[in-house]
Design a protein around this motif. Structure first.
Motif, PDB file in Angstrom:
ATOM      1  N   ALA A  10      -3.237   2.642   0.827  1.00 10.26           N
ATOM      2  CA  ALA A  10      -3.787   3.923   0.972  1.00 10.26           C
ATOM      3  C   ALA A  10      -2.798   4.600   2.390  1.00 10.26           C
ATOM      4  O   ALA A  10      -2.742   5.811   2.399  1.00 10.26           O
ATOM      5  N   THR A  11      -2.269   3.783   3.136  1.00 10.31           N
ATOM      6  CA  THR A  11      -1.389   4.309   4.307  1.00 10.31           C
ATOM      7  C   THR A  11      -0.144   4.755   3.820  1.00 10.31           C
ATOM      8  O   THR A  11       0.568   5.177   4.754  1.00 10.31           O
ATOM      9  N   GLY A  12       0.350   4.174   2.698  1.00  7.44           N
ATOM     10  CA  GLY A  12       1.646   4.382   2.316  1.00  7.44           C
ATOM     11  C   GLY A  12       1.900   5.835   1.895  1.00  7.44           C
ATOM     12  O   GLY A  12       1.075   6.783   1.962  1.00  7.44           O
ATOM     13  N   SER A  13       3.485   5.938   1.417  1.00 10.31           N
ATOM     14  CA  SER A  13       3.522   7.228   0.912  1.00 10.31           C
ATOM     15  C   SER A  13       2.682   7.832  -0.408  1.00 10.31           C
ATOM     16  O   SER A  13       2.191   8.998  -0.468  1.00 10.31           O
ATOM     17  N   ILE A  14       2.818   6.979  -1.404  1.00  6.38           N
ATOM     18  CA  ILE A  14       1.768   7.170  -2.615  1.00  6.38           C
ATOM     19  C   ILE A  14       0.333   7.522  -2.079  1.00  6.38           C
ATOM     20  O   ILE A  14      -0.308   8.582  -2.783  1.00  6.38           O
ATOM     21  N   GLY A  15      -0.100   6.638  -1.281  1.00  7.54           N
ATOM     22  CA  GLY A  15      -1.517   6.843  -1.020  1.00  7.54           C
ATOM     23  C   GLY A  15      -1.788   7.921  -0.269  1.00  7.54           C
ATOM     24  O   GLY A  15      -2.675   8.631  -0.453  1.00  7.54           O
ATOM     25  N   ALA A  36      -4.943  -1.210   2.936  1.00  9.61           N
ATOM     26  CA  ALA A  36      -3.431  -1.347   3.490  1.00  9.61           C
ATOM     27  C   ALA A  36      -3.308  -2.685   4.183  1.00  9.61           C
ATOM     28  O   ALA A  36      -4.169  -3.784   3.870  1.00  9.61           O
ATOM     29  N   HIS A  37      -2.046  -2.978   4.456  1.00 14.72           N
ATOM     30  CA  HIS A  37      -1.574  -4.210   4.837  1.00 14.72           C
ATOM     31  C   HIS A  37      -1.956  -4.356   6.337  1.00 14.72           C
ATOM     32  O   HIS A  37      -3.008  -5.272   6.567  1.00 14.72           O
ATOM     33  N   ARG A  38      -1.306  -3.600   7.186  1.00 20.71           N
ATOM     34  CA  ARG A  38      -1.931  -3.978   8.685  1.00 20.71           C
ATOM     35  C   ARG A  38      -1.936  -2.740   9.773  1.00 20.71           C
ATOM     36  O   ARG A  38      -2.049  -3.029  10.886  1.00 20.71           O
ATOM     37  N   GLN A  39      -2.044  -1.597   9.008  1.00 24.72           N
ATOM     38  CA  GLN A  39      -2.134  -0.366   9.751  1.00 24.72           C
ATOM     39  C   GLN A  39      -3.324   0.163  10.326  1.00 24.72           C
ATOM     40  O   GLN A  39      -3.975   0.696   9.550  1.00 24.72           O
ATOM     41  N   VAL A  40      -3.882  -0.317  11.445  1.00 24.92           N
ATOM     42  CA  VAL A  40      -5.338  -0.197  12.005  1.00 24.92           C
ATOM     43  C   VAL A  40      -5.505   1.304  12.321  1.00 24.92           C
ATOM     44  O   VAL A  40      -6.584   1.915  11.585  1.00 24.92           O
ATOM     45  N   LYS A 128       5.665  -0.296  -9.730  1.00 29.62           N
ATOM     46  CA  LYS A 128       6.590  -0.732 -10.744  1.00 29.62           C
ATOM     47  C   LYS A 128       6.916  -1.974 -10.635  1.00 29.62           C
ATOM     48  O   LYS A 128       7.085  -2.750 -11.671  1.00 29.62           O
ATOM     49  N   GLU A 129       6.775  -2.687  -9.360  1.00 35.49           N
ATOM     50  CA  GLU A 129       7.486  -4.001  -9.184  1.00 35.49           C
ATOM     51  C   GLU A 129       6.302  -5.118 -10.226  1.00 35.49           C
ATOM     52  O   GLU A 129       6.733  -6.097 -10.511  1.00 35.49           O
ATOM     53  N   ALA A 130       4.853  -4.532 -10.272  1.00 37.35           N
ATOM     54  CA  ALA A 130       4.153  -5.337 -10.843  1.00 37.35           C
ATOM     55  C   ALA A 130       4.526  -5.402 -12.352  1.00 37.35           C
ATOM     56  O   ALA A 130       4.113  -6.477 -13.123  1.00 37.35           O
ATOM     57  N   ILE A 152       2.411   6.938 -12.760  1.00 35.94           N
ATOM     58  CA  ILE A 152       2.668   8.006 -11.820  1.00 35.94           C
ATOM     59  C   ILE A 152       4.067   8.132 -11.125  1.00 35.94           C
ATOM     60  O   ILE A 152       4.275   9.052 -10.330  1.00 35.94           O
ATOM     61  N   ASP A 153       4.831   6.989 -11.437  1.00 41.33           N
ATOM     62  CA  ASP A 153       6.161   7.130 -11.033  1.00 41.33           C
ATOM     63  C   ASP A 153       6.738   8.477 -11.772  1.00 41.33           C
ATOM     64  O   ASP A 153       6.255   8.591 -13.017  1.00 41.33           O
ATOM     65  N   SER A 154       7.512   9.208 -11.149  1.00 42.98           N
ATOM     66  CA  SER A 154       7.623  10.831 -11.546  1.00 42.98           C
ATOM     67  C   SER A 154       8.153  10.714 -12.840  1.00 42.98           C
ATOM     68  O   SER A 154       8.134  11.485 -13.936  1.00 42.98           O
ATOM     69  N   MET A 212      10.180   9.152   0.637  1.00 46.19           N
ATOM     70  CA  MET A 212       9.280   7.997   0.081  1.00 46.19           C
ATOM     71  C   MET A 212       9.394   6.744   1.234  1.00 46.19           C
ATOM     72  O   MET A 212       9.889   6.976   2.309  1.00 46.19           O
ATOM     73  N   GLY A 213       8.727   5.601   0.789  1.00 45.14           N
ATOM     74  CA  GLY A 213       8.636   4.484   1.651  1.00 45.14           C
ATOM     75  C   GLY A 213       9.940   3.862   1.834  1.00 45.14           C
ATOM     76  O   GLY A 213      10.854   4.246   0.987  1.00 45.14           O
ATOM     77  N   ARG A 214       9.961   2.887   2.815  1.00 45.79           N
ATOM     78  CA  ARG A 214      11.437   2.521   3.018  1.00 45.79           C
ATOM     79  C   ARG A 214      11.927   1.550   2.006  1.00 45.79           C
ATOM     80  O   ARG A 214      13.232   1.769   1.629  1.00 45.79           O
TER      81      ARG A 214
HETATM   82  P1  NAD Z   1       4.949   2.528   1.448  1.00 42.81           P
HETATM   83  O1  NAD Z   1       5.731   1.544   1.958  1.00 42.81           O
HETATM   84  O2  NAD Z   1       4.864   3.858   1.902  1.00 42.81           O
HETATM   85  O3  NAD Z   1       3.356   2.265   1.569  1.00 42.81           O
HETATM   86  C1  NAD Z   1       3.186   0.897   0.953  1.00 42.81           C
HETATM   87  C2  NAD Z   1       1.711   0.678   1.085  1.00 42.81           C
HETATM   88  O4  NAD Z   1       1.558  -0.847   0.623  1.00 42.81           O
HETATM   89  C3  NAD Z   1       1.259   0.759   2.671  1.00 42.81           C
HETATM   90  O5  NAD Z   1      -0.102   1.494   2.396  1.00 42.81           O
HETATM   91  C4  NAD Z   1       1.101  -0.563   3.078  1.00 42.81           C
HETATM   92  O6  NAD Z   1       0.022  -0.925   4.008  1.00 42.81           O
HETATM   93  C5  NAD Z   1       0.691  -1.251   1.620  1.00 42.81           C
HETATM   94  N1  NAD Z   1       1.297  -2.962   1.651  1.00 42.81           N
HETATM   95  C6  NAD Z   1       2.572  -3.179   2.098  1.00 42.81           C
HETATM   96  N2  NAD Z   1       2.752  -4.546   2.005  1.00 42.81           N
HETATM   97  C7  NAD Z   1       1.431  -5.148   1.404  1.00 42.81           C
HETATM   98  C8  NAD Z   1       0.973  -6.514   1.521  1.00 42.81           C
HETATM   99  N3  NAD Z   1       1.724  -7.315   1.652  1.00 42.81           N
HETATM  100  N4  NAD Z   1      -0.225  -6.740   0.885  1.00 42.81           N
HETATM  101  C9  NAD Z   1      -1.012  -5.559   0.710  1.00 42.81           C
HETATM  102  N5  NAD Z   1      -0.671  -4.036   0.878  1.00 42.81           N
HETATM  103  C10 NAD Z   1       0.736  -3.954   1.511  1.00 42.81           C
HETATM  104  O7  NAD Z   1       5.565   2.842  -0.124  1.00 42.81           O
HETATM  105  P2  NAD Z   1       5.568   3.688  -1.424  1.00 42.81           P
HETATM  106  O8  NAD Z   1       6.774   4.588  -1.215  1.00 42.81           O
HETATM  107  O9  NAD Z   1       4.087   4.425  -1.222  1.00 42.81           O
HETATM  108  O10 NAD Z   1       5.612   2.908  -2.612  1.00 42.81           O
HETATM  109  C11 NAD Z   1       4.553   2.370  -3.097  1.00 42.81           C
HETATM  110  C12 NAD Z   1       4.908   1.863  -4.590  1.00 42.81           C
HETATM  111  O11 NAD Z   1       5.159   3.133  -5.302  1.00 42.81           O
HETATM  112  C13 NAD Z   1       6.277   1.181  -4.695  1.00 42.81           C
HETATM  113  O12 NAD Z   1       6.143   0.261  -5.700  1.00 42.81           O
HETATM  114  C14 NAD Z   1       7.014   2.152  -5.078  1.00 42.81           C
HETATM  115  O13 NAD Z   1       8.077   1.837  -6.007  1.00 42.81           O
HETATM  116  C15 NAD Z   1       6.255   3.159  -6.007  1.00 42.81           C
HETATM  117  N6  NAD Z   1       6.809   4.582  -5.813  1.00 42.81           N
HETATM  118  C16 NAD Z   1       6.940   5.248  -4.861  1.00 42.81           C
HETATM  119  C17 NAD Z   1       7.043   6.709  -5.142  1.00 42.81           C
HETATM  120  C18 NAD Z   1       7.169   7.344  -3.704  1.00 42.81           C
HETATM  121  O14 NAD Z   1       7.467   8.571  -3.680  1.00 42.81           O
HETATM  122  N7  NAD Z   1       6.880   6.833  -2.479  1.00 42.81           N
HETATM  123  C19 NAD Z   1       7.697   7.157  -6.117  1.00 42.81           C
HETATM  124  C20 NAD Z   1       7.450   6.470  -7.184  1.00 42.81           C
HETATM  125  C21 NAD Z   1       7.086   5.185  -7.124  1.00 42.81           C
END
Ligand code: NAD
Ligand code: MG
Length: 399
Positions: A10-15, A36-40, A128-130, A152-154, A212-214
């Motif tokens: 939820a704290t990431g870019s997609i979230g 989320a992982h560790r973002q309190v 997608k890694e899953a 939802i990957d574009s 996007m995320g790193r």
């Molecule tokens: P991000 O780094 O912005 O966010 C990752 C999220 O995963 C965070 O909420 C983090 O807390 C959580 N996380 C990280 N490590 C974890 C762990 N070990 N255990 C549990 N949770 C963990 O990444 P993102 O850019 O949002 O990408 C997420 C996924 O979506 C990736 O697989 C990426 O390939 C895919 N994706 C992203 C975009 C995009 O625009 N960002 C587009 C297409 C696909």
């Protein structure tokens, strides 16, 4: 009917993009689970805004800190905080969850995605890694549980939209001869090989079109993202890699195309903003309004298309080779890539060495990677060996 969401990552870019849409349509969506992982602190803010019933922090120390923060405020009394991988998996199987947004980055999202598939949920898949690691297990789990996977990957969402009613997850769509995945080419599209080899982290994570995320940003720079997406498309649409082409399209306006047997090619277009594909999947089979910027067709606009350059960007060929090898080769490739990208982001590896680590690990483990994985445990043991091999090679390269 209000749809109840579990937002993983939820704290990431997609979230964030997903939750922005929830906030935009409170009459249509509510949030049951956030993880989320560790973002309190970001999670405290999300809890106050979205009032979930359950929060999972995969890091126990972060869960402890979150519990303390939430115990100090009255509005959080209905929120349960859990931690660890099993809690993550349990959270997606809850009866009060309709849609699972799989937005965790990397292998960490796999178990929860498989559990959601067995639980028969509608899974909005970004992770997608899953699929790359465990395509066959995801297909089996979704079939056993009666789950639907909506991409939802574009690029994959673009294909899903072009297919319309013809889409059945994990089945080849009728009348389709070819899938054309578009790729921006990333920040180094026009760079010489030597300059790419020495690129810095700052240069690699500044994508020209997408924010996007790193990890995925580095994957876009190596074009491994497109390699992973090729494998993702192979599983989602049950198409052999020979029927999936990659086209470089620097403007990121056409998000992918589908060619049909009658000679028609359909494309989906839009601004490069993940809220469009996410909204499309959240509201499917209907459409909902989004605040996404519209394409401006009054201004002069050019759309360019060119073939990928495999000499400077070997990732696509590595991904195709892993698909042809079958078994767990794609999982090996994914694991090696995750280790190499992490080493690069921590400045322990040069950019060009990411390709070397992936190639080396695939060569070392190809023989062992040939069997089709029959369980998550057997897959994770291959994943673990690939990570150790890649890690060891990273250390050799850094010495
Ligand atoms: P991000 O780094 O912005 O966010 C990752 C999220 O995963 C965070 O909420 C983090 O807390 C959580 N996380 C990280 N490590 C974890 C762990 N070990 N255990 C549990 N949770 C963990 O990444 P993102 O850019 O949002 O990408 C997420 C996924 O979506 C990736 O697989 C990426 O390939 C895919 N994706 C992203 C975009 C995009 O625009 N960002 C587009 C297409 C696909
Ligand atoms: Mg994509």
């Amino acid at each position: 009917m209000v749809k109840r969401l579990a937002v993983l990552g939820a704290t990431g870019s997609i979230g964030q993009s997903t939750l922005d849409l929830v906030a935009h349509h409170p009459e249509r969506f509510t949030v049951t689970v956030l993880t989320a992982h560790r973002q309190v602190e970001p999670m405290v803010a999300l809890c106050e805004r979205f009032a979930p019933k359950m929060v999972v922090m995969s890091d126990p120390a972060a869960a402890h800190a979150l519990r303390q923060r939430l115990s100090a405020v009255t509005w959080a009394s209905g929120i349960t905080v859990a931690d660890g991988p099993s809690a993550l998996s349990e959270s997606v199987g809850r009866d009060d969850v309709d849609l699972v947004v799989a937005g965790i980055v990397g292998a960490a999202g796999l178990s929860a995605a498989i559990t959601a598939a067995y639980a028969g949920k509608t899974i909005l898949l970004a992770n997608k890694e899953a699929l790359v690691m465990a395509g066959v297990l995801m297909v089996n789990a979704a079939k056993a549980g009666g789950a639907t996977v909506l991409p939802i990957d574009s690029e994959h969402n673009a294909i899903f939209q072009c297919l319309g009613e013809n889409y059945r997850c994990f089945a080849r769509p009728a009348g389709v001869t070819r899938i054309l995945l578009t790729a921006s080419g990333g920040p180094f599209r026009t760079w010489e090989k030597d300059r790419i080899d020495a690129a810095t982290v700052h240069e690699a994570i500044h994508h020209p079109n997408w924010s996007m995320g790193r990890k995925i940003s580095v994957d876009s720079a190596t074009m491994m993202n497109k390699g992973l997406e090729l494998i993702e498309a192979h599983w989602l649409f049950a198409m052999p890699e020979g029927d999936i082409d990659v086209v470089i399209h620097p403007q990121s306006v056409v998000h992918s195309m589908v060619e049909f047997e009658d000679g028609s090619t359909l494309a989906q277009m839009g601004a490069p903003d993940m809220r469009t594909p996410i909204a499309c999947a959240m509201s499917w089979p209907q459409r909902i309004e989004t605040p996404v910027q519209r394409l401006d067709w009054k201004a002069a606009r050019k759309l360019d298309f060119e073939p990928p350059d495999h000499a400077r960007f070997p990732s696509l060929e590595l991904a195709r080779a892993s698909l042809r090898s079958g078994g767990t080769a794609s999982a090996v490739m994914n694991a090696a890539n995750e280790i190499a990208v992490d080493a690069f982001l921590n400045e322990r590896l040069r950019f060009g060495q990411i390709f070397q680590v992936v190639e080396h690990t695939l060569e070392r483990l190809t023989g062992k990677a040939s069997a089709v994985p029959d369980s998550l445990e057997s897959l994770l043991s291959v994943d673990d060996e690939a990570r150790r091999t890649a890690q060891h090679y990273c250390e050799q390269l850094a010495a």
